[in-house]
Design a protein around this motif. Structure first.
Motif, PDB file in Angstrom:
ATOM      1  N   ILE A  32       0.884  -1.170   0.000  1.00  0.00           N
ATOM      2  CA  ILE A  32       0.000   0.000   0.000  1.00  0.00           C
ATOM      3  C   ILE A  32       0.921   1.219   0.000  1.00  0.00           C
ATOM      4  O   ILE A  32       1.502   1.583   1.021  1.00  0.00           O
ATOM      5  CB  ILE A  32      -0.943   0.046   1.235  1.00  0.00           C
ATOM      6  CG1 ILE A  32      -1.745  -1.254   1.382  1.00  0.00           C
ATOM      7  CG2 ILE A  32      -1.843   1.287   1.194  1.00  0.00           C
ATOM      8  CD1 ILE A  32      -3.087  -1.336   0.716  1.00  0.00           C
ATOM      9  N   GLY A  33       1.104   1.761  -1.175  1.00  0.00           N
ATOM     10  CA  GLY A  33       1.864   3.011  -1.308  1.00  0.00           C
ATOM     11  C   GLY A  33       3.360   2.976  -1.515  1.00  0.00           C
ATOM     12  O   GLY A  33       3.984   4.034  -1.506  1.00  0.00           O
ATOM     13  N   PRO A  34       4.006   1.774  -1.709  1.00  0.00           N
ATOM     14  CA  PRO A  34       5.464   1.835  -1.897  1.00  0.00           C
ATOM     15  C   PRO A  34       5.894   2.171  -3.327  1.00  0.00           C
ATOM     16  O   PRO A  34       7.061   2.462  -3.568  1.00  0.00           O
ATOM     17  CB  PRO A  34       5.920   0.407  -1.554  1.00  0.00           C
ATOM     18  CG  PRO A  34       4.766  -0.446  -1.981  1.00  0.00           C
ATOM     19  CD  PRO A  34       3.531   0.375  -1.708  1.00  0.00           C
ATOM     20  N   GLY A  35       4.960   2.097  -4.269  1.00  0.00           N
ATOM     21  CA  GLY A  35       5.300   2.206  -5.695  1.00  0.00           C
ATOM     22  C   GLY A  35       5.930   3.541  -6.059  1.00  0.00           C
ATOM     23  O   GLY A  35       5.683   4.569  -5.421  1.00  0.00           O
ATOM     24  N   SER A  36       6.749   3.495  -7.118  1.00  0.00           N
ATOM     25  CA  SER A  36       7.485   4.689  -7.541  1.00  0.00           C
ATOM     26  C   SER A  36       6.562   5.815  -7.991  1.00  0.00           C
ATOM     27  O   SER A  36       6.945   6.980  -7.953  1.00  0.00           O
ATOM     28  CB  SER A  36       8.421   4.311  -8.690  1.00  0.00           C
ATOM     29  OG  SER A  36       7.651   3.793  -9.760  1.00  0.00           O
ATOM     30  N   ILE A  37       5.359   5.461  -8.454  1.00  0.00           N
ATOM     31  CA  ILE A  37       4.425   6.463  -8.984  1.00  0.00           C
ATOM     32  C   ILE A  37       3.266   6.727  -8.012  1.00  0.00           C
ATOM     33  O   ILE A  37       2.331   7.429  -8.348  1.00  0.00           O
ATOM     34  CB  ILE A  37       3.830   6.011 -10.349  1.00  0.00           C
ATOM     35  CG1 ILE A  37       3.671   4.497 -10.426  1.00  0.00           C
ATOM     36  CG2 ILE A  37       4.669   6.480 -11.522  1.00  0.00           C
ATOM     37  CD1 ILE A  37       3.049   3.755  -9.401  1.00  0.00           C
ATOM     38  N   CYS A  38       3.343   6.124  -6.807  1.00  0.00           N
ATOM     39  CA  CYS A  38       2.206   6.201  -5.880  1.00  0.00           C
ATOM     40  C   CYS A  38       2.234   7.476  -5.055  1.00  0.00           C
ATOM     41  O   CYS A  38       3.293   7.888  -4.571  1.00  0.00           O
ATOM     42  CB  CYS A  38       2.266   5.064  -4.872  1.00  0.00           C
ATOM     43  SG  CYS A  38       2.274   3.464  -5.613  1.00  0.00           S
ATOM     44  N   THR A  39       1.058   8.032  -4.830  1.00  0.00           N
ATOM     45  CA  THR A  39       0.949   9.135  -3.869  1.00  0.00           C
ATOM     46  C   THR A  39      -0.056   8.794  -2.766  1.00  0.00           C
ATOM     47  O   THR A  39      -0.425   9.655  -1.972  1.00  0.00           O
ATOM     48  CB  THR A  39       0.543  10.444  -4.575  1.00  0.00           C
ATOM     49  OG1 THR A  39      -0.674  10.211  -5.291  1.00  0.00           O
ATOM     50  CG2 THR A  39       1.614  10.955  -5.520  1.00  0.00           C
ATOM     51  N   THR A  40      -0.484   7.533  -2.697  1.00  0.00           N
ATOM     52  CA  THR A  40      -1.473   7.118  -1.693  1.00  0.00           C
ATOM     53  C   THR A  40      -1.075   7.548  -0.276  1.00  0.00           C
ATOM     54  O   THR A  40      -1.875   8.081   0.482  1.00  0.00           O
ATOM     55  CB  THR A  40      -1.661   5.588  -1.746  1.00  0.00           C
ATOM     56  OG1 THR A  40      -2.251   5.276  -3.001  1.00  0.00           O
ATOM     57  CG2 THR A  40      -2.545   5.072  -0.615  1.00  0.00           C
ATOM     58  N   ARG A  41       0.195   7.326   0.064  1.00  0.00           N
ATOM     59  CA  ARG A  41       0.610   7.609   1.450  1.00  0.00           C
ATOM     60  C   ARG A  41       0.539   9.097   1.765  1.00  0.00           C
ATOM     61  O   ARG A  41       0.225   9.473   2.887  1.00  0.00           O
ATOM     62  CB  ARG A  41       2.023   7.075   1.690  1.00  0.00           C
ATOM     63  CG  ARG A  41       2.064   5.556   1.677  1.00  0.00           C
ATOM     64  CD  ARG A  41       3.435   5.057   2.056  1.00  0.00           C
ATOM     65  NE  ARG A  41       3.516   3.617   1.844  1.00  0.00           N
ATOM     66  CZ  ARG A  41       4.644   2.935   1.830  1.00  0.00           C
ATOM     67  NH1 ARG A  41       5.797   3.559   2.040  1.00  0.00           N
ATOM     68  NH2 ARG A  41       4.631   1.639   1.647  1.00  0.00           N
ATOM     69  N   VAL A  42       0.828   9.940   0.761  1.00  0.00           N
ATOM     70  CA  VAL A  42       0.774  11.380   1.039  1.00  0.00           C
ATOM     71  C   VAL A  42      -0.628  11.947   0.836  1.00  0.00           C
ATOM     72  O   VAL A  42      -1.037  12.879   1.528  1.00  0.00           O
ATOM     73  CB  VAL A  42       1.812  12.167   0.208  1.00  0.00           C
ATOM     74  CG1 VAL A  42       3.193  11.999   0.783  1.00  0.00           C
ATOM     75  CG2 VAL A  42       1.783  11.803  -1.247  1.00  0.00           C
ATOM     76  N   VAL A  43      -1.405  11.360  -0.056  1.00  0.00           N
ATOM     77  CA  VAL A  43      -2.771  11.855  -0.272  1.00  0.00           C
ATOM     78  C   VAL A  43      -3.701  11.370   0.847  1.00  0.00           C
ATOM     79  O   VAL A  43      -4.467  12.142   1.416  1.00  0.00           O
ATOM     80  CB  VAL A  43      -3.306  11.392  -1.654  1.00  0.00           C
ATOM     81  CG1 VAL A  43      -4.800  11.639  -1.786  1.00  0.00           C
ATOM     82  CG2 VAL A  43      -2.561  12.098  -2.778  1.00  0.00           C
ATOM     83  N   ALA A  44      -3.600  10.061   1.178  1.00  0.00           N
ATOM     84  CA  ALA A  44      -4.532   9.501   2.161  1.00  0.00           C
ATOM     85  C   ALA A  44      -3.913   9.347   3.539  1.00  0.00           C
ATOM     86  O   ALA A  44      -4.628   9.088   4.512  1.00  0.00           O
ATOM     87  CB  ALA A  44      -5.029   8.137   1.654  1.00  0.00           C
ATOM     88  N   GLY A  45      -2.601   9.486   3.637  1.00  0.00           N
ATOM     89  CA  GLY A  45      -1.936   9.325   4.942  1.00  0.00           C
ATOM     90  C   GLY A  45      -1.914   7.882   5.417  1.00  0.00           C
ATOM     91  O   GLY A  45      -1.759   7.605   6.607  1.00  0.00           O
ATOM     92  N   ILE A  46      -2.050   6.960   4.493  1.00  0.00           N
ATOM     93  CA  ILE A  46      -2.195   5.541   4.848  1.00  0.00           C
ATOM     94  C   ILE A  46      -1.082   4.720   4.210  1.00  0.00           C
ATOM     95  O   ILE A  46      -0.661   5.003   3.093  1.00  0.00           O
ATOM     96  CB  ILE A  46      -3.545   5.001   4.290  1.00  0.00           C
ATOM     97  CG1 ILE A  46      -4.738   5.724   4.918  1.00  0.00           C
ATOM     98  CG2 ILE A  46      -3.676   3.488   4.475  1.00  0.00           C
ATOM     99  CD1 ILE A  46      -4.986   5.430   6.371  1.00  0.00           C
TER     100      ILE A  46
END
Ligand code: XMP
Length: 484
Positions: A297-311
Motif C-alpha cells: 500500500i503506497g510503496p510504488g514509484s508512482i504512488c501518492t497514496t501515502r501522502v494523499v490519504a496518509g495511509i
C-alpha cells in the motif's frame, strides 16, 4: 489515549532500512535456484511479475515475461473485449501442439490447395481420406511439382511420418530432426488427425527453456480484473488466462471480501488478490480461500497514496506481517511496488515474499506499451500510476473515483529511463538475486526466506551502501540512478 496511541505506534521498515546479513556459504551464485511460486498452482522459474498497469503490461510484455520464466498480468484499463484479445494473443503466441489442424482431402484439386495455402498463410496440410491421415502436402511440394492440374493425392508425400497423440516434446524433436521434416501430424488409435507439431514451435520452445508454460505448452498469462467485475473475470478465464488478479487499491474492504467469495465460486483458475499491507487483511482474505496475496500500500514509484490519504505500511514490514500469516496456510506472497534494484528483491524474499511485481523497472523496456521520448538527449518511456489523472480519465477505477467527473488522484505521470529489452533487465535482476543468495548461503528461494537475518541500517549506512566519493561516468546496466 492519544499519547498512548502514539507511544504504541509500530515501527515500519522499508528496503533502505535493512540489509540481509552475509553468512558462511557452501555455494556459488551460479549453483543457486531462483524458481518460486506466484499462486498456489502457478510455478515460475523466475520470481518476477510485470504489473497490470497501462504503461507496463499488454500482450507483448506478457509474452516476453512468460518466455523468461516470469509472468505478465494484462492490465484492465481497456474494454473487456480488448483485454480478452490480449490474453488470447499471449496464449496463441506459441503452442507445442496445434489442435485445430487444417487438413485437406486427397481428392482436392491442387489449385484449390494452393489457393488456401496462399490466402490463409498455411505452409502445409496433413492429407486425409474422411478423417484418416494418408499423406502430407507442403508448399514446397507445390513449388517443385511440375503439375498445375490434378489432385493433391498426386503430389503428396504418401509415407507420411506421424506420431501418437501426447508424444513427449523431446521425442517429437528427435523424430522431426531424424527425418529432416518440418511437420509431425499426431493421430489417435483410429488414425484420425488430432494435432500437429511443427519444427518451428519446437525450436522456439528450445530457445526459451525457462518459459512459464501451461500443460498444453502455451505461454502462461494473468489477467487483472476489478473485484466486482464477474463478467470480465469469467471472460478472461474462458480466453485461457492462467490466473486472475483481483486488482484493487484496498483489498481489505468488506465489499471486496464478499465479491471475492463470489468470484471464488465462479472461477476455477487461481485467484491472486491485492493489495494489502497487514496481517489482519491476510487472515481475512485467506479465509476467502485466495490463492495468492499481493502486498503493497503506497510503496510504488508512482504512488501518492501515502501522502494523499496518509495511509500505508513501509514495504519490508508489510511483507513480513503478511508473510507470517500466509506461510502458515501455504499461500504465496507477492511483494508489489518500490523495487528499484535487484538487492530490493533479495530483501523482499528474505522478508517473506515468494516473488515480486515490478512496474517502474519494466516500464522503460521495448516491450512496454508506453511512448518513447527524449529528455536532455536521453531516451525515456512514459510511465504513470493507475491512480494518476491520465489513467483515471481513461477509465481506471482502482483509485480516486467518488462521483461525477472529478477525480482524486493517488498517483503521478512521468517517464523512466529507456532500458532496452525486458530479457536484459530480467537477466540483471536474476543475477543480482543469485549473487544475494551466494552471500547469504542460500541454495533457493525457500532458504532465502527461512535461513536469513537482517541488519538494520542508519542513513549513514545507506550512504555507504551506494557508490560514494566518485563521479560515476559509466553506469552499469544494473545500477541506473534516476537523473532529472
Ligand atoms: P513500482 O515501484 O514498481 O510500483 O513502480 C508498481 C506498483 O505500484 C502500484 N500502483 C499504484 N499505487 N497509486 C498507488 O498508490 C497509483 O497510481 C498506482 N499505480 C500503480 C501497483 O501496485 C503497481 O504494481
Amino acid at each position: 489515549m492519544y499519547t498512548e496511541k502514539l507511544s504504541k505506534a509500530k515501527e515500519g521498515l522499508t528496503f533502505d532500512d535493512v540489509l540481509v546479513m552475509p553468512r558462511r556459504s557452501p555455494i556459488e551464485p551460479r549453483e543457486t535456484e531462483i524458481k518460486s511460486v506466484f499462486s498456489k498452482r502457478i510455478k515460475l522459474n523466475t520470481p518476477i511479475i510485470s504489473s497490470p498497469m497501462d504503461t507496463v503490461t499488454e500482450w507483448e510484455m506478457a509474452v516476453a515475461m512468460s518466455r523468461i520464466g516470469g509472468i505478465g498480468i494484462i492490465h484492465r484499463n481497456m474494454s473487456r473485449n480488448e483485454e480478452a484479445t490480449m490474453v488470447r494473443r499471449v496464449k496463441r503466441a506459441e503452442s507445442l501442439i496445434i489442435r485445430n489442424v487444417h487438413t485437406i482431402d486427397q481428392e482436392t484439386p491442387i489449385s484449390v490447395a494452393r489457393n488456401i495455402m496462399e490466402t490463409k498463410g498455411i505452409a502445409g496440410f496433413p492429407v486425409v481420406v474422411g478423417e484418416k491421415l494418408v499423406g502430407i502436402v507442403t508448399k514446397r511440394d507445390m513449388e517443385f511439382s511440375e503439375r498445375k492440374e490434378g489432385k493433391v493425392k498426386e503430389i503428396m508425400t504418401k509415407d507420411v511420418v506421424f506420431a501418437e497423440d501426447n508424444i513427449d516434446p523431446e521425442e517429437a524433436r528427435k523424430i522431426l530432426y531424424d527425418h529432416r521434416i518440418e511437420k509431425l501430424p499426431l493421430v489417435d488409435k483410429y488414425h484420425k488427425v488430432v494435432g500437429l507439431i511443427t519444427s518451428k514451435d519446437i525450436t522456439t520452445r528450445h530457445k526459451f527453456p525457462l518459459a512459464s508454460r501451461d500443460d498444453k505448452g502455451q505461454l502462461m498469462v494473468g489477467a487483472a480484473v476489478g473485484p466486482f467485475d464477474i463478467d470480465r473475470a469469467t471472460l478472461m478465464e474462458k480466453e485461457g488466462a492462467d490466473v486472475i488478479v483481483i486488482d484493487t487499491a484496498h483489498a481489505h474492504n468488506e465489499n471486496v471480501l464478499t465479491a471475492i467469495k463470489k468470484l471464488k465460486k465462479e472461477l476455477s483458475v487461481d485467484i491472486v488478490v491485492g493489495n494489502i499491507a497487514t496481517a489482519d487483511a491476510a487472515k481475512d482474505l485467506i479465509s476467502c480461500e485466495v490463492d495468492g496475496l499481493k502486498v503493497g500500500i503506497g510503496p510504488g514509484s508512482i504512488c501518492t497514496t501515502r501522502v494523499v490519504a496518509g495511509i500505508g505500511v513501509p514495504q519490508i514490514t508489510a511483507i513480513g506481517d503478511v508473510a507470517d500469516v500466509a506461510s502458515e496456510f501455504g499461500v504465496p506472497v507477492i511483494a508489489d511496488g518500490g523495487i528499484r534494484f535487484s538487492g530490493d528483491i533479495v530483501k523482499a524474499i528474505a522478508a517473506g515474499a515468494d516473488c515480486v511485481m515490478l512496474g517502474s523497472l519494466l516500464a522503460g523496456t521495448d516491450e512496454s506499451p508506453g511512448n518513447e521520448m527524449i529528455i536532455n538527449g536521453r531516451k525515456y518511456k512514459t510511465y504513470r500510476g493507475m491512480g494518476s489523472m491520465g489513467a483515471l480519465s481513461k477509465g481506471s477505477d482502482r483509485y480516486g473515483k467518488f462521483s461525477g467527473s472529478k477525480f482524486v488522484a493517488e498517483g503521478v505521470e512521468g517517464a523512466v529511463p529507456y532500458r532496452g529489452k525486458v530479457e536484459e533487465v530480467v537477466y540483471q535482476l536474476s543475477g543480482g538475486i543469485r549473487a544475494g543468495m551466494g552471500y547469504a548461503g542460500c541454495r533457493n528461494v525457500q532458504e532465502l526466506k527461512q535461513k536469513t537475518s537482517f541488519v538494520r541500517i542508519t542513513n549513514n549506512g545507506l550512504t555507504e551502501s551506494h557508490p560514494h566519493d566518485i563521479r560515476v561516468v559509466s553506469e552499469p546496466p544494473n545500477y541506473q540512478l534516476f537523473q532529472n
